[in-house]
Design a protein around this motif. Structure first.
Motif, mmCIF file in Angstrom:
data_model
loop_
_atom_site.group_PDB
_atom_site.id
_atom_site.type_symbol
_atom_site.label_atom_id
_atom_site.label_comp_id
_atom_site.label_asym_id
_atom_site.label_seq_id
_atom_site.Cartn_x
_atom_site.Cartn_y
_atom_site.Cartn_z
ATOM 1 N N VAL A 18 -5.166 0.531 -3.585
ATOM 2 C CA VAL A 18 -4.444 -0.188 -2.718
ATOM 3 C C VAL A 18 -3.985 0.522 -1.550
ATOM 4 N N THR A 25 -0.277 6.343 0.051
ATOM 5 C CA THR A 25 -0.005 5.170 -1.154
ATOM 6 C C THR A 25 -0.650 5.762 -2.498
ATOM 7 N N ASP A 77 -4.918 1.775 -7.867
ATOM 8 C CA ASP A 77 -5.787 0.500 -7.501
ATOM 9 C C ASP A 77 -4.856 -0.571 -8.028
ATOM 10 N N ASN A 78 -3.846 -0.537 -8.693
ATOM 11 C CA ASN A 78 -3.317 -1.788 -9.081
ATOM 12 C C ASN A 78 -2.529 -2.714 -8.165
ATOM 13 N N VAL A 79 -3.056 -3.979 -7.828
ATOM 14 C CA VAL A 79 -2.363 -4.840 -6.992
ATOM 15 C C VAL A 79 -0.769 -5.228 -7.014
ATOM 16 N N ASP A 80 -0.500 -4.841 -8.315
ATOM 17 C CA ASP A 80 1.070 -5.099 -8.367
ATOM 18 C C ASP A 80 1.977 -3.862 -7.568
ATOM 19 N N ALA A 82 2.480 -3.403 -4.776
ATOM 20 C CA ALA A 82 3.373 -3.805 -3.737
ATOM 21 C C ALA A 82 4.631 -4.663 -4.221
ATOM 22 N N HIS A 83 4.690 -4.980 -5.397
ATOM 23 C CA HIS A 83 5.776 -5.537 -6.051
ATOM 24 C C HIS A 83 6.577 -4.874 -7.318
ATOM 25 N N SER A 84 6.392 -3.327 -7.030
ATOM 26 C CA SER A 84 6.993 -2.737 -7.995
ATOM 27 C C SER A 84 8.314 -2.855 -7.877
#
Length: 221
Positions: A18, A25, A77-80, A82-84
């Protein structure tokens, strides 16, 4: 034009991740994930110290979210990622980001402190480009750990015969030790072994954990 040589296609296109940056990142997430693996359990408190360019751009590049995502077990590569922060809040994990102006040898440097009850661990790492990382310190131990080699990291109490016992265990499993680095914080205190090996034995880590005096065993490749 002189031909350019690369060890891998990933030296050109970078890792699957990501965005926006492989150093800020992907590398950051990997450092966080290694810190979590070394800690061995989910922390209740996370303190992230940021140095160099990490300290200057961590919000804009999402370095803070990537490191925390790694601590929570997420891959780059985990889309989450951004929500960590939201994930940590749901888990009631306290998180603090501490940018620092202290000078460091490498600009993309972070020190991650993980805490749960009386269990405390700090890991210092650098993101060196293309999603690659280097771990330079575990607690007070200076180390030289780069994922990509079969490596066991053993933290144990400094007691007589530990190095010989561990070496014997590898020999009995027909595993050749390529390099072994041993250090300690003080006589009879906590000690660290970093062992690079030629081959992997599936049950080796669990065998090492059974030794009296061993605090933790982790394997990286």
């Amino acid at each position: 034009m002189k031909d350019l040589k690369f060890k891998s296609i990933f030296d050109i296109i970078g890792p699957v991740m990501v965005g926006p940056s492989s150093s800020h990142t992907a590398g950051a997430a990997k450092i966080g994930k290694i810190a979590r693996k070394l800690f061995g359990e989910e922390p209740s408190d996370v303190r992230v110290h940021l140095y160099g360019s990490f300290a200057k751009t961590y919000r804009g590049h999402g370095t803070d979210l990537a490191i925390l995502g790694g601590v929570l077990g997420m891959t780059p590569d985990n889309v989450d990622l951004a929500h960590s922060l939201q994930v940590a809040k749901r888990k009631k994990i306290k998180v603090v980001f501490i940018p620092s102006s202290d000078e460091v040898p490498y600009p993309n440097t972070t020190k991650i402190e993980l805490i749960k009850d009386d269990h405390h661990l700090s890991v210092t790492g650098e993101s060196i480009g293309g999603g690659n990382i280097h771990i330079s310190k575990i607690d007070d131990f200076k180390v030289n750990l780069t994922p990509g080699t079969n490596t066991y990291v053993i933290i144990q109490h400094d007691i007589p015969g530990m190095v010989a016992s561990v070496s014997r265990m590898f020999s009995q499993n027909n595993i050749n030790i390529a390099t072994m680095t041993v250090s300690r914080s003080g006589e009879g205190d906590k000690a660290l072994m970093i062992i690079e090996v030629d081959d992997v034995h599936k049950g080796m880590a669990s065998q090492l954990r059974s030794f009296p005096g061993v605090i933790s065993v982790n394997y990286f490749d």
